[in-house]
Motif scaffolding. Structure first.
Motif, mmCIF file in Angstrom:
data_model
loop_
_atom_site.group_PDB
_atom_site.id
_atom_site.type_symbol
_atom_site.label_atom_id
_atom_site.label_comp_id
_atom_site.label_asym_id
_atom_site.label_seq_id
_atom_site.Cartn_x
_atom_site.Cartn_y
_atom_site.Cartn_z
ATOM 1 N N THR A 135 0.832 -1.202 0.000
ATOM 2 C CA THR A 135 0.000 0.000 0.000
ATOM 3 C C THR A 135 0.870 1.258 0.000
ATOM 4 N N ARG A 136 0.637 2.133 -0.985
ATOM 5 C CA ARG A 136 1.394 3.378 -1.102
ATOM 6 C C ARG A 136 0.626 4.551 -0.507
ATOM 7 N N ARG A 168 -8.385 -10.017 3.133
ATOM 8 C CA ARG A 168 -7.868 -8.988 4.031
ATOM 9 C C ARG A 168 -8.638 -9.070 5.346
ATOM 10 N N ILE A 176 -3.053 -0.299 7.797
ATOM 11 C CA ILE A 176 -3.578 0.898 7.132
ATOM 12 C C ILE A 176 -3.720 2.038 8.139
ATOM 13 N N ALA A 350 -7.485 0.685 -1.219
ATOM 14 C CA ALA A 350 -6.383 0.090 -0.467
ATOM 15 C C ALA A 350 -6.349 -1.431 -0.594
ATOM 16 N N ASN A 362 -2.180 0.586 -8.305
ATOM 17 C CA ASN A 362 -1.533 0.369 -7.009
ATOM 18 C C ASN A 362 -2.515 0.604 -5.871
ATOM 19 N N PRO A 363 -2.452 -0.211 -4.820
ATOM 20 C CA PRO A 363 -3.265 0.066 -3.626
ATOM 21 C C PRO A 363 -2.736 1.308 -2.929
ATOM 22 N N GLU A 364 -3.641 2.133 -2.441
ATOM 23 C CA GLU A 364 -3.176 3.426 -1.929
ATOM 24 C C GLU A 364 -4.015 3.959 -0.780
#
Length: 371
Positions: A135-136, A168, A176, A350, A362-364
């Motif tokens: 995660t970014r 998840r 997160i 995310a 990308n997950p963010e």
């Protein structure tokens, strides 16, 4: 009864597509230009037969039960579903390469082509699994007209599409939360699909939200996955964790209007417009609308909203679904865009739904700075 019938039809169609896709893989793998059988064809047939029903079976079980063995089965089936997409593209490409080579004239070994492209597909899929777990933090600046002076330079975190469930879980949410708190945001917005909709202890999964605090509030609006059925257990768990659940309402945060409309109330244009009229957006002051999907931004713009924050699209997660997501949501599929006088920021989310893969997205967690 009608909803159950519709669901049954969808499952039947989806399973049929999966069966045909696996059959195509089998025919591609076992085909030989010389007419010879490929060694292990029976083993391949049996393996693909089991894999072809794995995701539907895992999903049906996952909506009713939860235990370590089922979670492992669901994750494996979900990863395979993602790999299947890449393998299908590899199989189709193999036939194209073989056909072109036959037309041009050179003698090629079809099975070597298949082995190479299938290998590349597996590598791409495994990288997608790795990428989906990284995660970014995405940073962007938003300039809003009539923004209260107190909000200039302040920052807000946007989280969406965590999809807590069999892939998840609470530990993922805890990571997160830790990332968000390190950013020290002034406000936090959660734009729906915190849960995946599968069987889960909603309260236990939401416990990490107890640590999520911000000076000007933490806000949540329901997404489609919370609203597959009765969203009560999810919303209660989120509220019990100290998060303000917004449902067709407006709150004031130091002069900034924060509005929340759940997914179910924003899917139909007329109903969405009616809800925003009842809420009463002050056009002369800056406002933020939190709604799960960027389906009808023109309705929010017409109501006088300054900024809409959404998720839902996942940016397609990976090819070819990313192409389809872009075709459906156009410029609103991801990032900051304009419609009239309103800005829309759509996060890629995310977490993941279905295959825990991301390639090309990308997950963010999004950090918004207001100017």
């Amino acid at each position: 009864m009608r909803a159950r019938k519709g669901l049954g039809v969808f499952i039947a169609v989806f399973q049929s597509v999966l069966l045909l896709t696996h059959f195509f893989l089998y025919e591609t793998w076992t085909f030989s230009a010389a007419g010879n059988d490929v060694a292990g064809a029976l083993w391949v047939k049996l393996s693909l037969g089991c894999l072809s029903v794995s995701f539907v079976a895992a999903s049906l079980l996952a909506f009713r039960y939860t235990n370590p063995a089922l979670r492992m089965f669901y994750r494996a089936a979900a990863v395979w579903l993602g790999l299947l997409t890449f393998l299908f593209l590899a199989a189709a490409s193999s036939w194209i390469v073989f056909g072109v080579a036959r037309l041009v004239g050179p003698d090629v070994n079809f099975h070597r082509i298949v082995e190479f492209l299938f290998g590349a597909a597996v590598v791409a899929g495994l990288y997608g699994v790795f990428n989906a777990s990284w995660t970014r933090i995405t940073r962007t600046t938003v300039r809003l007209a009539n923004l209260p002076e107190a909000w200039r330079g302040r920052r807000a975190a946007l989280i969406s599409d965590v999809h807590l469930g069999h892939v998840r879980n609470g530990s993922f949410l805890r990571r997160i939360v830790a990332k968000v708190l390190r950013e020290e945001p002034d406000a936090i917005f959660i734009a729906g699909d915190l849960y995946d909709g599968t069987a889960i202890d909603a309260g236990r999964a939401a416990e990490p939200l107890n640590e999520l605090t911000a000076p000007h509030g933490v806000y949540f609006v329901a997404g489609n996955h919370e609203q597959f059925g009765d969203d009560g257990k999810y919303l209660r768990a989120i509220a019990d964790a100290g998060v303000r659940v917004l449902s067709n309402e407006k709150v004031e945060a130091d002069g900034l209007q924060i509005i929340g409309v759940p997914y179910r109330n924003a899917t139909q244009e007329g109903h969405f417009a009616s809800v925003l009229r009842r809420i009463g957006v002050d056009r002369d002051r800056a406002s933020i609308l939190l709604t799960h999907a960027p389906d009808h931004p023109e309705i929010a713009e017409a109501a006088g909203v300054s900024l809409q924050l959404s998720g839902h699209t996942h940016m397609g997660q990976f090819i070819p679904w990313s192409w389809m997501a872009r075709k459906v949501y156009r410029q609103f599929v991801y990032g900051l865009s304009w419609i009239g006088k309103m800005q829309v920021f759509t996060s890629s989310g995310a977490g993941t739904w279905g295959p825990p893969l991301r390639l090309g997205s990308n997950p963010e967690i999004v950090m918004l700075e207001f100017m």
